[in-house]
Design a protein around this motif. Structure first.
Motif, PDB file in Angstrom:
ATOM      1  N   ARG A 103      33.607  62.543  44.060  1.00  0.00           N
ATOM      2  CA  ARG A 103      32.577  62.830  43.215  1.00  0.00           C
ATOM      3  C   ARG A 103      32.004  61.738  42.789  1.00  0.00           C
ATOM      4  NH1 ARG A 103      36.552  66.598  39.291  1.00  0.00           N
ATOM      5  NH2 ARG A 103      37.285  68.031  40.897  1.00  0.00           N
ATOM      6  N   GLU A 104      30.837  61.983  42.213  1.00  0.00           N
ATOM      7  CA  GLU A 104      30.022  60.630  41.370  1.00  0.00           C
ATOM      8  C   GLU A 104      30.300  60.041  40.294  1.00  0.00           C
ATOM      9  OE1 GLU A 104      25.611  60.441  41.293  1.00  0.00           O
ATOM     10  OE2 GLU A 104      25.589  62.562  42.011  1.00  0.00           O
ATOM     11  N   SER A 105      31.371  61.066  39.564  1.00  0.00           N
ATOM     12  CA  SER A 105      32.394  60.616  38.412  1.00  0.00           C
ATOM     13  C   SER A 105      33.355  59.664  38.857  1.00  0.00           C
ATOM     14  CB  SER A 105      32.641  61.768  37.670  1.00  0.00           C
ATOM     15  OG  SER A 105      33.214  62.581  38.352  1.00  0.00           O
ATOM     16  N   ASP A 106      33.759  59.607  40.060  1.00  0.00           N
ATOM     17  CA  ASP A 106      34.928  58.756  40.352  1.00  0.00           C
ATOM     18  C   ASP A 106      34.603  57.410  40.536  1.00  0.00           C
ATOM     19  OD1 ASP A 106      36.492  61.081  40.765  1.00  0.00           O
ATOM     20  OD2 ASP A 106      36.015  61.373  42.883  1.00  0.00           O
ATOM     21  N   SER A 107      33.310  57.091  40.511  1.00  0.00           N
ATOM     22  CA  SER A 107      32.837  55.508  40.585  1.00  0.00           C
ATOM     23  C   SER A 107      33.372  54.845  39.273  1.00  0.00           C
ATOM     24  CB  SER A 107      31.192  55.465  40.425  1.00  0.00           C
ATOM     25  OG  SER A 107      30.701  56.027  41.571  1.00  0.00           O
ATOM     26  N   ASN A 108      34.255  53.834  39.884  1.00  0.00           N
ATOM     27  CA  ASN A 108      35.015  52.967  38.979  1.00  0.00           C
ATOM     28  C   ASN A 108      35.627  51.664  39.524  1.00  0.00           C
ATOM     29  OD1 ASN A 108      36.428  52.452  36.409  1.00  0.00           O
ATOM     30  ND2 ASN A 108      36.232  54.636  36.098  1.00  0.00           N
ATOM     31  N   VAL A 109      36.543  50.962  38.920  1.00  0.00           N
ATOM     32  CA  VAL A 109      37.352  49.943  39.226  1.00  0.00           C
ATOM     33  C   VAL A 109      38.780  50.217  39.265  1.00  0.00           C
ATOM     34  CG1 VAL A 109      37.885  47.461  38.830  1.00  0.00           C
ATOM     35  CG2 VAL A 109      35.543  48.069  38.482  1.00  0.00           C
ATOM     36  N   TYR A 110      39.248  50.205  40.543  1.00  0.00           N
ATOM     37  CA  TYR A 110      40.650  50.645  40.771  1.00  0.00           C
ATOM     38  C   TYR A 110      41.516  49.643  41.143  1.00  0.00           C
ATOM     39  CZ  TYR A 110      38.768  55.263  41.426  1.00  0.00           C
ATOM     40  OH  TYR A 110      37.936  56.302  41.261  1.00  0.00           O
ATOM     41  N   LYS A 111      42.729  49.521  40.243  1.00  0.00           N
ATOM     42  CA  LYS A 111      43.600  48.234  40.123  1.00  0.00           C
ATOM     43  C   LYS A 111      45.197  48.955  40.501  1.00  0.00           C
ATOM     44  CE  LYS A 111      41.136  46.123  36.459  1.00  0.00           C
ATOM     45  NZ  LYS A 111      41.166  45.320  35.148  1.00  0.00           N
ATOM     46  N   PHE A 112      45.965  48.078  41.126  1.00  0.00           N
ATOM     47  CA  PHE A 112      47.210  48.509  41.365  1.00  0.00           C
ATOM     48  C   PHE A 112      48.152  47.608  40.591  1.00  0.00           C
ATOM     49  CE2 PHE A 112      50.878  47.315  44.338  1.00  0.00           C
ATOM     50  CZ  PHE A 112      51.354  48.436  44.329  1.00  0.00           C
ATOM     51  N   ARG A 113      49.492  48.297  40.495  1.00  0.00           N
ATOM     52  CA  ARG A 113      50.411  47.599  39.553  1.00  0.00           C
ATOM     53  C   ARG A 113      51.735  47.883  40.300  1.00  0.00           C
ATOM     54  NH1 ARG A 113      52.037  47.053  33.368  1.00  0.00           N
ATOM     55  NH2 ARG A 113      51.049  44.901  33.284  1.00  0.00           N
ATOM     56  N   PHE A 114      52.906  46.832  40.566  1.00  0.00           N
ATOM     57  CA  PHE A 114      54.167  47.106  40.796  1.00  0.00           C
ATOM     58  C   PHE A 114      54.941  46.788  39.895  1.00  0.00           C
ATOM     59  CE2 PHE A 114      53.525  43.039  42.592  1.00  0.00           C
ATOM     60  CZ  PHE A 114      54.947  42.528  42.541  1.00  0.00           C
ATOM     61  N   ILE A 115      56.168  47.523  39.676  1.00  0.00           N
ATOM     62  CA  ILE A 115      56.987  47.229  38.424  1.00  0.00           C
ATOM     63  C   ILE A 115      58.662  46.938  39.070  1.00  0.00           C
ATOM     64  CG2 ILE A 115      58.187  47.901  36.241  1.00  0.00           C
ATOM     65  CD1 ILE A 115      55.698  49.642  36.095  1.00  0.00           C
ATOM     66  N   GLU A 119      62.817  43.016  32.834  1.00  0.00           N
ATOM     67  CA  GLU A 119      62.196  43.564  31.973  1.00  0.00           C
ATOM     68  C   GLU A 119      60.633  43.106  31.959  1.00  0.00           C
ATOM     69  OE1 GLU A 119      60.999  45.312  28.512  1.00  0.00           O
ATOM     70  OE2 GLU A 119      62.589  45.880  29.643  1.00  0.00           O
ATOM     71  N   THR A 120      60.359  41.789  32.373  1.00  0.00           N
ATOM     72  CA  THR A 120      59.016  40.800  32.343  1.00  0.00           C
ATOM     73  C   THR A 120      58.559  41.045  33.802  1.00  0.00           C
ATOM     74  OG1 THR A 120      60.181  39.007  32.955  1.00  0.00           O
ATOM     75  CG2 THR A 120      59.870  39.639  30.457  1.00  0.00           C
ATOM     76  N   GLY A 121      59.220  41.853  34.750  1.00  0.00           N
ATOM     77  CA  GLY A 121      58.548  41.915  36.103  1.00  0.00           C
ATOM     78  C   GLY A 121      57.543  42.990  36.441  1.00  0.00           C
ATOM     79  N   LYS A 122      56.404  42.849  35.694  1.00  0.00           N
ATOM     80  CA  LYS A 122      55.154  43.663  35.911  1.00  0.00           C
ATOM     81  C   LYS A 122      54.204  42.979  36.327  1.00  0.00           C
ATOM     82  CE  LYS A 122      57.236  46.937  32.243  1.00  0.00           C
ATOM     83  NZ  LYS A 122      57.993  45.988  31.711  1.00  0.00           N
ATOM     84  N   TYR A 123      53.577  43.343  37.393  1.00  0.00           N
ATOM     85  CA  TYR A 123      52.406  42.609  38.291  1.00  0.00           C
ATOM     86  C   TYR A 123      51.278  43.503  38.322  1.00  0.00           C
ATOM     87  CZ  TYR A 123      56.322  39.544  38.663  1.00  0.00           C
ATOM     88  OH  TYR A 123      57.435  38.897  38.346  1.00  0.00           O
ATOM     89  N   THR A 124      50.017  42.971  38.218  1.00  0.00           N
ATOM     90  CA  THR A 124      48.941  43.883  38.204  1.00  0.00           C
ATOM     91  C   THR A 124      47.734  43.114  39.085  1.00  0.00           C
ATOM     92  OG1 THR A 124      49.168  44.843  36.035  1.00  0.00           O
ATOM     93  CG2 THR A 124      47.018  44.920  37.259  1.00  0.00           C
TER      94      THR A 124
END
Length: 749
Positions: A103-115, A119-124
């Motif tokens: 949809r036109e409303s889906d226009s956006n910036v998409y990001k990925f993250r893995f965990i 405890e500190t191992g979160k990456y985007t």
């Protein structure tokens, strides 16, 4: 400790663009740009890396997001606007996001993250992928000449489809249309492969067109719907109709199919059709018609009525459970209602549940008239086994694990030693062996939690292999005691037992116990039992049951009954039933020492002094009894007495016979009357014995002789008497022609 990673652990792949036509993509200041049109499907991929060799480090979750709450990324799968349209495909160090029906409303910036598990191992991945979704639009660029435009720069050979008055125009595959049109025509365009997402209608003359608020509406059976349009305010007379082929323009307010379920609201420049209590056959295309002009039948609003299919989608994120109320027919115009354990949560009204989700509670969503099934953790699994209990060797066994859960639970089977054997709801053992036997349990798990079943035992079934018997307290028992016979065997399932004495059946029962509460001597004998189940049977070895008891009352006797002559041999016999066999002792009255320890006591030259009372004592380990007898040894004096008695008795018998004959003759000679005979007493006395004979005759001669009695006493210490007494007589007459009278003699002895 923060693991060492590459400077840029997440890289978006320029090759991972759009699955369906593109459209375009380019790198721009590190941001990947994607453009596509409404209705298409896009795939966004990225590669990520981390130090795999570091001990204990692993990836525990991966997600795509477009927004954050309190600096925490919100998983796309938990957002209502993406419900049912988003999927992740992650393998190794690559993870792709697929969005369908853009949809036109889906226009956006998409990001990925893995965990990771650190405890500190979160990456985007930054800065992400910019997606722009645009629709098609028909624009007039010259008089009666039109172009199909999109803000997305469509790359590659793209084929277009043109429609005039809802009919496909085959000769115009380009984005330009220059065919003949009239003032009442309307046209639209679409990209080949995306015919379901055409451009809005373009009217050649706006006076003959109406703009519908929504081209399509989906709603549930039983609800109400409003269909609206806008048009030139100078028009007046109008109505709504249901478009059908062949065309049928019937005013819905007069259609009996709708009756009072239809209402129309027509302020100036607009009109709204309301249909209440919707039915599934109300699904159709609804159009608005103005009667004062040569109005063209323009496409209206397509209504789809379905059965309610509301459901709560559950997602497990590193930050807890996320819930989304989803349906194939979303009703955005109505506020949602969320329920926790059937209690309304007033502050929750959006498709995405924002509150904290407690795994022990149940949740559902819906509208006032419709509600989804609740979602909740699994119940304790129920385990069934077929066949029940187990099976014979080399046969099959099927274990089934079932739990009530929503979302549907995932199952796993374990042995009692916690060894995983299956990750299915059913565990199938094709050829059962002894090594397969044991206890099993299963687990049921969904996003809310996990539950574990109880143990189920898989057993190898077989016929009885052995059968043994035992007796308590022992095989040698005393009479009148309690005795228990027990039978046992190795069998599965447990055997049933039958008890036998010799060849006589005693009992059939599940327990192998046969009990005597007060055992008797006749209960002794040979016993055995039989063990059997549905797979076979076997007999036990024989058991001899010995019942011991004290001697019964002894029986004593003399070999020569009566008096025993001197110098002869006499045997005193004694016998008694006893177990164990009895011992015997003979005693003579007045003597303490036993005369004999044998069962039979023999005196070879009996003497007069051997006369007297003798007792036989019988005994064994269970008890003793005594029985007596009297032995009489006849001397010479005794013999003379006996001879005298016998002689007197013979003389006396002869005398009685003669007397009876005489009296009979007297009665015959005197037929007229019999007189009472005189009472006569005859006494015969002798020493040392005596016999007395008494004869009584009644003086009344009308009485005949009644009876005679003889009393003979043979005790050698007393005088021996014999008495003969005709006590009475009586006269008996018979009435006949001669009137003869008879005297009857009756002898009572």
């Amino acid at each position: 400790m923060v693991p060492e990673v590459e400077e840029d652990p997440v890289r978006f792949s320029p090759a991972g663009g759009v699955v369906e036509p593109c459209l375009s993509r380019r790198w721009c200041r590190g941001l990947v740009h994607l453009q596509t049109i409404e209705g298409s499907t896009v795939e966004i991929s990225c590669n990520y890396s981390y130090p795999h060799l570091q001990r204990g480090l692993s990836v525990v979750d991966r997600l795509w997001f477009i927004s954050e709450e309190d600096n925490v990324p919100v998983d796309l799968r938990t957002l209502s606007q993406f419900a049912g349209r988003v999927e992740y495909f992650c393998h190794s160090n690559k993870c792709s996001l697929i969005i369908r029906k853009l949809r036109e409303s889906d226009s956006n910036v998409y990001k990925f993250r893995f965990i990771t598990n650190m405890e500190t191992g979160k990456y985007t991945g930054e800065p992400g992928v910019s997606l722009r979704v645009t629709g098609l639009k028909v624009k007039e660029y010259n008089t009666k000449k039109y172009i199909c435009e999109s803000q997305c720069n469509l790359a590659g050979p793209i084929s277009y489809i043109w429609y005039k008055n809802e009919e496909k125009v085959e000769r115009s595959p380009t984005k330009y249309y220059s065919g003949n049109v009239r003032y009442s025509d309307f046209i639209s365009c679409a990209v080949k492969g995306h015919e379901d997402f055409p451009s809005p209608l373009k009217c050649v003359n706006d006076w003959y067109c109406a703009t519908y608020t929504k081209r399509s509406i989906c709603t549930f059976k039983g609800s109400s719907v409003d269909i609206s349009c806008h048009y030139d305010e100078r028009t007046s007379s109008s109505f709504w109709y249901r478009f059908e082929v062949p065309q049928h323009h019937r005013d819905l307010t007069a259609d009996p199919q709708y009756g009072r379920r239809v209402e129309v609201f027509s302020p100036i420049g607009s009109s709204t059709l309301r249909i209440k209590d919707l039915k599934k056959n109300d699904s159709a295309n609804y159009r608005f018609k103005i009667t004062s002009y040569n109005w063209k039948n323009l496409p209206g609003t397509t209504l789809t009525v379905t059965d309610p299919d509301l459901n709560v989608q559950v997602f497990l994120s590193p930050f807890g459970l996320k819930l989304i109320c989803h349906s194939s027919c979303l009703q955005d115009r109505f506020p949602l209602i969320w329920y926790e354990n059937d209690r309304i949560i007033p502050e929750e009204k959006s498709a995405s549940y924002r509150g904290h989700v407690w795994p022990m509670n149940s949740y559902s969503c819906g509208y006032q008239t419709h509600r989804s099934q609740p979602v909740y953790a699994p119940t304790v699994p129920l385990v069934t086994m077929s066949p029940p209990g187990g099976a014979v060797q080399n046969s099959s066994v099927n274990l089934t694990c079932h739990s009530d859960a929503n979302p549907e639970a995932k199952y796993a089977w374990f042995r009692a030693n916690q060894m995983l054997v299956s990750e299915e709801s059913q565990l199938f053992i094709k050829s059962l062996q002894a090594s397969d036997c044991g206890e099993y349990y299963c687990t049921a798990e969904n996003q809310f939690g996990s539950k574990t079943s109880g143990y189920v035992s898989v057993e190898l079934l077989y016929a009885p292999k052995s059968c043994s018997v035992s007796v308590s307290p022992s095989a040698v028992v005393a009479e009148n005691t309690t005795v228990t016979l027990s039978c046992s065997s190795d069998a599965n399932p447990a055997a049933n037992y039958s008890w036998y004495k010799e060849n006589q059946t005693l009992t059939h029962q599940q327990e192998g116990v046969y009990r005597f509460t007060s055992i008797r001597s006749e209960d002794g004998g040979i016993y055995h039992c039989r063990s059997e189940n549905q797979y076979g049977e076997i007999n036990s070895t024989a058991l001899f049951l010995d019942i011991q008891y004290a001697p019964r009352h002894p029986s004593v006797s003399v070999s020569s009954p009566g008096e025993v002559e001197e110098d002869t041999t006499v045997t005193l016999r004694c016998s008694s039933d006893a177990n164990p066999a009895a011992n015997y002792s003979w005693y003579k009255e007045g003597e303490n020492s036993p005369k004999s320890s044998e069962q039979n006591f023999t005196i070879t030259h009996v003497r007069a002094e051997d006369s007297g009372h003798y007792s036989c004592r019988v005994w064994n380990t269970r008890g003793h009894l005594t029985s007596s007898l009297h032995l009489v040894v006849a001397s010479d004096v005794t013999k003379l007495i006996v001879v005298g008695i016998v002689s007197v008795a013979m003389v006396f018998s002869l005398f009685l016979t003669l007397l009876w004959i005489r009296m009979k003759k007297m009665c015959v000679k005197k037929p007229t009357k019999c007189r009472k005979p005189l009472q006569t007493r005859v006494q015969i006395k002798s020493r040392p014995t005596a016999a007395t004979l008494e004869l009584d005759q009644d003086q009344d001669q009308d009485q005949a002789l009644h009876y005679a009695s003889i009393h003979l006493h043979l005790d050698q210490n007393d005088v021996l008497y014999s008495n003969i007494r005709p006590v009475h007589g009586y006269r008996q007459t018979d009435e006949d022609e001669d009137s003869t009278e008879y005297t009857c003699v009756m002898d009572q002895s």
